[in-house]
Enzyme design. Sequence first.
Site, PDB file in Angstrom:
ATOM      1  N   HIS A  86       0.860  -1.158   0.000  1.00 57.59           N
ATOM      2  CA  HIS A  86       0.000   0.000   0.000  1.00 57.59           C
ATOM      3  C   HIS A  86       0.907   1.222   0.000  1.00 57.59           C
ATOM      4  O   HIS A  86       1.995   1.180   0.554  1.00 57.59           O
ATOM      5  CB  HIS A  86      -0.850  -0.076   1.275  1.00 57.59           C
ATOM      6  CG  HIS A  86      -1.575   1.168   1.617  1.00 57.59           C
ATOM      7  ND1 HIS A  86      -2.764   1.497   1.019  1.00 57.59           N
ATOM      8  CD2 HIS A  86      -1.296   2.166   2.487  1.00 57.59           C
ATOM      9  CE1 HIS A  86      -3.181   2.644   1.518  1.00 57.59           C
ATOM     10  NE2 HIS A  86      -2.315   3.077   2.410  1.00 57.59           N
ATOM     11  N   ALA A  87       0.464   2.301  -0.630  1.00 60.98           N
ATOM     12  CA  ALA A  87       1.178   3.574  -0.597  1.00 60.98           C
ATOM     13  C   ALA A  87       2.701   3.416  -0.715  1.00 60.98           C
ATOM     14  O   ALA A  87       3.192   2.864  -1.698  1.00 60.98           O
ATOM     15  CB  ALA A  87       0.801   4.366   0.647  1.00 60.98           C
TER      16      ALA A  87
END
Lengths: 216, 130, 89
Positions: free
Chosen positions: C16-17
């Site tokens: 994620h991210a």
Amino acid sequence: MSLNSSQVKKVMLEIGETVEKNKEFLTELDLAIGDADHGINLTKGFRAVATKLSATETDDIGEIFTLVGMTLVGNVGGASGPLYGTAFMRAGSYAAGKTSLIADDFVGILEAAIGGIKMRGKAEAGDKTMLDALIPALNAFQEALKQGITVHGALTKAVEAALAGVNYTKEIQARKGRASYLGARSIGHQDPGATSTYLMLRTISKAVQTQGQPEK
Amino acid sequence: MVGVVIVSHSLKIAEGAKELASQMTPDRIPLAVAGGTKDGRLGTDAEQVRSAIESVYSDDGIVILYDLGSALMSTELAIEELPAIQQARVAVVHAPLVEGVVTAVVEISLNKNWESIIVTLQEMDFGKAP
Amino acid sequence: MSVKAEVVIKNHSGLHARPAALFIQTANKFKADIVVSSGVKQVNAKSIISVLSLGARGGTQVTIEAEGPDAEQAVKDLVFLLATIDEGE
């Protein structure tokens, strides 16, 4: 007789007043098939135009139109900003250096405006846009002049053709702008942009009829 | 370093996309936003777009991502107002806004050049341009 | 040459991210074609949006597969990254 620069400025201000008077109406039309801001946006834009025009001394009509266009670009917000902005800026290039306008110039200005809107919006006649009022107006005006009708008469014909164009936009499906997301559901509603174009042309015609007769 | 300009009808969307993309990398990517009108309405303003471009412009190039139709028109107008030499290094890409900005920022952090970033972003185009 | 390995993602939020960005940054260092898969979904390991679309959370087992001259090192580095990545990165 012809339209001089201060008369042109006055017509620009009158267009603003017309837009403002029809703010709710235009916004309502836009509510049906767009984002309900056409009247509000144009009113904001033309209020800024009024402020800018009152601060300019120029009698170059090209500069006046360019100033109107740039002000609309920076203050309208919606699609009508870049579209009318480009139309007026193109008209400004056409009229550069002129201090008065005659009937032939009206043709040149409308042609420039149509070219600008087509380029900016990548639109054509029949897409349910401003062009569906503007193009018939230009054609009717030219046709009337060819038939030897007076300039006043030709302007009246142009406004009638623009209105017919607005009514035609009720029958067709939008192919540009937010309204095109609605597909066939946009049929039955008149286009707000074509409507504001018609209102502008009506204002110009009225102003010319009362202010003076452009030369042929 | 290639720069990014986000053009949205909403300043909140523009700044939110910037915030989200900035989270992807610790690098400081040149990223500017133009969102909403001068008086805080929804809309786009070619003048703001132009100053956003100027604020991050370098000869490494600029990619511009936008949200809806008329944002593109304001962007095109803004580009036409730039000097020709800058116009040649400014590209509007038709990728979805959020995904495009995130991808652009990550690609820039990989030191990809302007031309290859444009190719990557154009591959994400779902036909949003009119 | 094709190399394949499985790894369980260590950090809690998964790919994620910034961890996803770090992952594709690492993948982009290699010439090899690299894909990463979770369950039935397989994506290009060099594209941030593709990797994010995998939605691989922490604790998920993913498969990394590379093909090309530096495939072996690519898989090794990516496995190491996912097995050791910290939340703060």
